[in-house]
Design a protein around this motif. Structure first.
Motif, PDB file in Angstrom:
ATOM      1  N   ALA A 183       0.860  -1.179   0.000  1.00 18.28           N
ATOM      2  CA  ALA A 183       0.000   0.000   0.000  1.00 18.28           C
ATOM      3  C   ALA A 183       0.897   1.230   0.000  1.00 18.28           C
ATOM      4  CB  ALA A 183      -0.908   0.000   1.220  1.00 18.28           C
ATOM      5  N   LEU A 184       0.763   2.043  -1.035  1.00 22.52           N
ATOM      6  CA  LEU A 184       1.504   3.297  -1.145  1.00 22.52           C
ATOM      7  C   LEU A 184       0.560   4.392  -0.670  1.00 22.52           C
ATOM      8  CD1 LEU A 184       2.880   2.604  -4.713  1.00 22.52           C
ATOM      9  CD2 LEU A 184       4.100   2.299  -2.551  1.00 22.52           C
ATOM     10  N   VAL A 185       0.908   5.034   0.449  1.00 19.67           N
ATOM     11  CA  VAL A 185      -0.002   5.962   1.119  1.00 19.67           C
ATOM     12  C   VAL A 185       0.572   7.369   1.109  1.00 19.67           C
ATOM     13  CG1 VAL A 185      -1.227   6.449   3.270  1.00 19.67           C
ATOM     14  CG2 VAL A 185      -0.716   4.071   2.639  1.00 19.67           C
ATOM     15  N   SER A 186      -0.295   8.348   0.786  1.00 17.31           N
ATOM     16  CA  SER A 186       0.068   9.758   0.883  1.00 17.31           C
ATOM     17  C   SER A 186      -1.026  10.467   1.669  1.00 17.31           C
ATOM     18  CB  SER A 186       0.193  10.392  -0.506  1.00 17.31           C
ATOM     19  OG  SER A 186       0.358  11.793  -0.374  1.00 17.31           O
ATOM     20  N   SER A 187      -0.649  11.156   2.718  1.00 14.68           N
ATOM     21  CA  SER A 187      -1.633  11.854   3.546  1.00 14.68           C
ATOM     22  C   SER A 187      -1.864  13.291   3.089  1.00 14.68           C
ATOM     23  CB  SER A 187      -1.184  11.844   5.008  1.00 14.68           C
ATOM     24  OG  SER A 187       0.065  12.488   5.123  1.00 14.68           O
ATOM     25  N   VAL A 188      -1.263  13.681   1.976  1.00 12.50           N
ATOM     26  CA  VAL A 188      -1.408  15.043   1.460  1.00 12.50           C
ATOM     27  C   VAL A 188      -2.886  15.358   1.225  1.00 12.50           C
ATOM     28  CG1 VAL A 188      -0.892  16.552  -0.506  1.00 12.50           C
ATOM     29  CG2 VAL A 188       0.844  14.992   0.357  1.00 12.50           C
ATOM     30  N   GLY A 189      -3.390  16.417   1.789  1.00 16.55           N
ATOM     31  CA  GLY A 189      -4.747  16.897   1.520  1.00 16.55           C
ATOM     32  C   GLY A 189      -5.880  15.996   1.963  1.00 16.55           C
ATOM     33  N   MET A 190      -5.641  14.980   2.792  1.00 22.46           N
ATOM     34  CA  MET A 190      -6.697  14.035   3.150  1.00 22.46           C
ATOM     35  C   MET A 190      -7.617  14.476   4.284  1.00 22.46           C
ATOM     36  SD  MET A 190      -5.177  10.215   2.406  1.00 22.46           S
ATOM     37  CE  MET A 190      -5.394   9.718   4.030  1.00 22.46           C
ATOM     38  N   PRO A 191      -7.175  15.272   5.257  1.00 24.99           N
ATOM     39  CA  PRO A 191      -8.074  15.594   6.365  1.00 24.99           C
ATOM     40  C   PRO A 191      -9.387  16.208   5.882  1.00 24.99           C
ATOM     41  CG  PRO A 191      -5.849  16.313   6.872  1.00 24.99           C
ATOM     42  CD  PRO A 191      -5.862  15.876   5.423  1.00 24.99           C
ATOM     43  N   GLY A 192     -10.490  15.668   6.407  1.00 25.79           N
ATOM     44  CA  GLY A 192     -11.791  16.237   6.108  1.00 25.79           C
ATOM     45  C   GLY A 192     -12.468  15.731   4.846  1.00 25.79           C
ATOM     46  N   ARG A 193     -11.840  14.831   4.107  1.00 21.57           N
ATOM     47  CA  ARG A 193     -12.508  14.302   2.917  1.00 21.57           C
ATOM     48  C   ARG A 193     -12.093  12.856   2.690  1.00 21.57           C
ATOM     49  NH1 ARG A 193      -9.933  14.073  -1.940  1.00 21.57           N
ATOM     50  NH2 ARG A 193      -7.817  14.839  -2.031  1.00 21.57           N
ATOM     51  N   ALA A 194     -12.886  12.172   1.917  1.00 20.43           N
ATOM     52  CA  ALA A 194     -12.582  10.768   1.627  1.00 20.43           C
ATOM     53  C   ALA A 194     -11.339  10.682   0.742  1.00 20.43           C
ATOM     54  CB  ALA A 194     -13.765  10.115   0.916  1.00 20.43           C
ATOM     55  N   PRO A 195     -10.431   9.776   1.056  1.00 24.15           N
ATOM     56  CA  PRO A 195      -9.201   9.656   0.262  1.00 24.15           C
ATOM     57  C   PRO A 195      -9.453   8.958  -1.073  1.00 24.15           C
ATOM     58  CG  PRO A 195      -9.257   7.956   1.924  1.00 24.15           C
ATOM     59  CD  PRO A 195     -10.455   8.839   2.171  1.00 24.15           C
ATOM     60  N   ARG A 237      -1.937  11.178  -8.963  1.00 26.03           N
ATOM     61  CA  ARG A 237      -3.071  11.793  -8.253  1.00 26.03           C
ATOM     62  C   ARG A 237      -2.950  11.615  -6.750  1.00 26.03           C
ATOM     63  NH1 ARG A 237      -8.963  11.031 -10.235  1.00 26.03           N
ATOM     64  NH2 ARG A 237      -9.173  12.560  -8.575  1.00 26.03           N
ATOM     65  N   VAL A 238      -2.575  10.432  -6.298  1.00 28.01           N
ATOM     66  CA  VAL A 238      -2.435  10.179  -4.866  1.00 28.01           C
ATOM     67  C   VAL A 238      -1.315  11.042  -4.288  1.00 28.01           C
ATOM     68  CG1 VAL A 238      -1.675   8.441  -3.192  1.00 28.01           C
ATOM     69  CG2 VAL A 238      -3.519   7.911  -4.789  1.00 28.01           C
ATOM     70  N   ALA A 239      -0.242  11.232  -5.040  1.00 23.56           N
ATOM     71  CA  ALA A 239       0.864  12.068  -4.562  1.00 23.56           C
ATOM     72  C   ALA A 239       0.437  13.518  -4.377  1.00 23.56           C
ATOM     73  CB  ALA A 239       2.042  11.979  -5.526  1.00 23.56           C
ATOM     74  N   THR A 240      -0.438  14.014  -5.241  1.00 21.16           N
ATOM     75  CA  THR A 240      -0.839  15.419  -5.144  1.00 21.16           C
ATOM     76  C   THR A 240      -2.098  15.636  -4.317  1.00 21.16           C
ATOM     77  OG1 THR A 240      -2.054  15.295  -7.239  1.00 21.16           O
ATOM     78  CG2 THR A 240       0.232  16.042  -7.339  1.00 21.16           C
ATOM     79  N   GLU A 241      -3.036  14.675  -4.335  1.00 23.39           N
ATOM     80  CA  GLU A 241      -4.323  14.855  -3.664  1.00 23.39           C
ATOM     81  C   GLU A 241      -4.459  14.060  -2.369  1.00 23.39           C
ATOM     82  OE1 GLU A 241      -7.659  14.447  -6.429  1.00 23.39           O
ATOM     83  OE2 GLU A 241      -6.225  14.700  -8.073  1.00 23.39           O
ATOM     84  N   GLY A 242      -3.556  13.114  -2.142  1.00 19.32           N
ATOM     85  CA  GLY A 242      -3.640  12.256  -0.971  1.00 19.32           C
ATOM     86  C   GLY A 242      -4.464  11.009  -1.260  1.00 19.32           C
ATOM     87  N   GLY A 243      -4.187   9.942  -0.546  1.00 22.02           N
ATOM     88  CA  GLY A 243      -4.913   8.694  -0.728  1.00 22.02           C
ATOM     89  C   GLY A 243      -3.980   7.510  -0.675  1.00 22.02           C
ATOM     90  N   VAL A 244      -4.389   6.427  -1.346  1.00 22.11           N
ATOM     91  CA  VAL A 244      -3.606   5.202  -1.293  1.00 22.11           C
ATOM     92  C   VAL A 244      -3.730   4.439  -2.601  1.00 22.11           C
ATOM     93  CG1 VAL A 244      -5.493   3.908  -0.208  1.00 22.11           C
ATOM     94  CG2 VAL A 244      -3.163   3.102   0.048  1.00 22.11           C
ATOM     95  N   VAL A 245      -2.619   3.865  -3.035  1.00 18.63           N
ATOM     96  CA  VAL A 245      -2.602   2.909  -4.130  1.00 18.63           C
ATOM     97  C   VAL A 245      -2.259   1.565  -3.510  1.00 18.63           C
ATOM     98  CG1 VAL A 245      -1.488   2.169  -6.277  1.00 18.63           C
ATOM     99  CG2 VAL A 245      -1.874   4.604  -5.855  1.00 18.63           C
ATOM    100  N   VAL A 246      -3.187   0.613  -3.603  1.00 14.68           N
ATOM    101  CA  VAL A 246      -2.945  -0.741  -3.102  1.00 14.68           C
ATOM    102  C   VAL A 246      -2.527  -1.584  -4.298  1.00 14.68           C
ATOM    103  CG1 VAL A 246      -3.910  -2.744  -1.931  1.00 14.68           C
ATOM    104  CG2 VAL A 246      -4.652  -0.438  -1.278  1.00 14.68           C
ATOM    105  N   TYR A 247      -1.283  -2.057  -4.264  1.00 12.52           N
ATOM    106  CA  TYR A 247      -0.715  -2.842  -5.364  1.00 12.52           C
ATOM    107  C   TYR A 247      -0.862  -4.316  -5.004  1.00 12.52           C
ATOM    108  CZ  TYR A 247       2.451  -3.851  -9.246  1.00 12.52           C
ATOM    109  OH  TYR A 247       2.989  -4.291 -10.420  1.00 12.52           O
ATOM    110  N   LEU A 248      -1.804  -4.979  -5.676  1.00 14.06           N
ATOM    111  CA  LEU A 248      -2.118  -6.377  -5.397  1.00 14.06           C
ATOM    112  C   LEU A 248      -1.226  -7.287  -6.234  1.00 14.06           C
ATOM    113  CD1 LEU A 248      -5.984  -6.000  -5.475  1.00 14.06           C
ATOM    114  CD2 LEU A 248      -4.511  -6.152  -3.457  1.00 14.06           C
ATOM    115  N   ARG A 249      -0.336  -7.992  -5.576  1.00 13.55           N
ATOM    116  CA  ARG A 249       0.599  -8.866  -6.265  1.00 13.55           C
ATOM    117  C   ARG A 249      -0.010 -10.244  -6.457  1.00 13.55           C
ATOM    118  NH1 ARG A 249       5.719  -9.565  -4.257  1.00 13.55           N
ATOM    119  NH2 ARG A 249       6.201 -10.032  -6.406  1.00 13.55           N
ATOM    120  N   GLY A 250       0.523 -10.983  -7.404  1.00 12.49           N
ATOM    121  CA  GLY A 250       0.081 -12.346  -7.636  1.00 12.49           C
ATOM    122  C   GLY A 250      -1.160 -12.458  -8.501  1.00 12.49           C
TER     123      GLY A 250
END
Length: 92
Positions: free
Chosen positions: A15-27, A58-71
């Motif tokens: 999970a690649l997580v960025s907390s940029v801009g996340m408070p108060g809104r859905a990531p 988008r996640v880097a600039t707006e905040g959120g998460v990219v879940v990289y599912l392997r396999g």
């Protein structure tokens, strides 16, 4: 970046997580299935690499998460099957 192991399959995911801009809104959340040919080799036969790249931007600039599912290798296709047409075209 957070790593974890699926207890049922044993596959390791990231999970690649960025907390940029996340408070108060859905990531923003992107679940991305591993696709070696698209993500790493830049295959033009699929749009996986481009989708991952746009999601990470988008996640880097707006905040959120990219879940990289392997396999999973894209839409359930085996890597060897995806590579077979490349081998035919390149002679590798």
């Amino acid at each position: 970046m957070l790593g974890y192991r699926d207890r049922l399959t044993g596959d390791e995911h990231v999970a690649l997580v960025s907390s940029v801009g996340m408070p108060g809104r859905a990531p923003l959340v992107r679940l991305h299935s591993e696709c070696l040919t698209g993500d790493v080799l830049g295959s033009l036969r699929c749009d996986c690499g481009g989708q991952l790249e746009r999601a990470m931007e988008r996640v880097a600039t707006e905040g959120g998460v990219v879940v990289y599912l392997r396999g999973h290798e894209g839409r359930g296709s085996a890597c060897s099957a995806s590579c077979r047409p490349m081998r035919c075209r390149t002679g590798v």
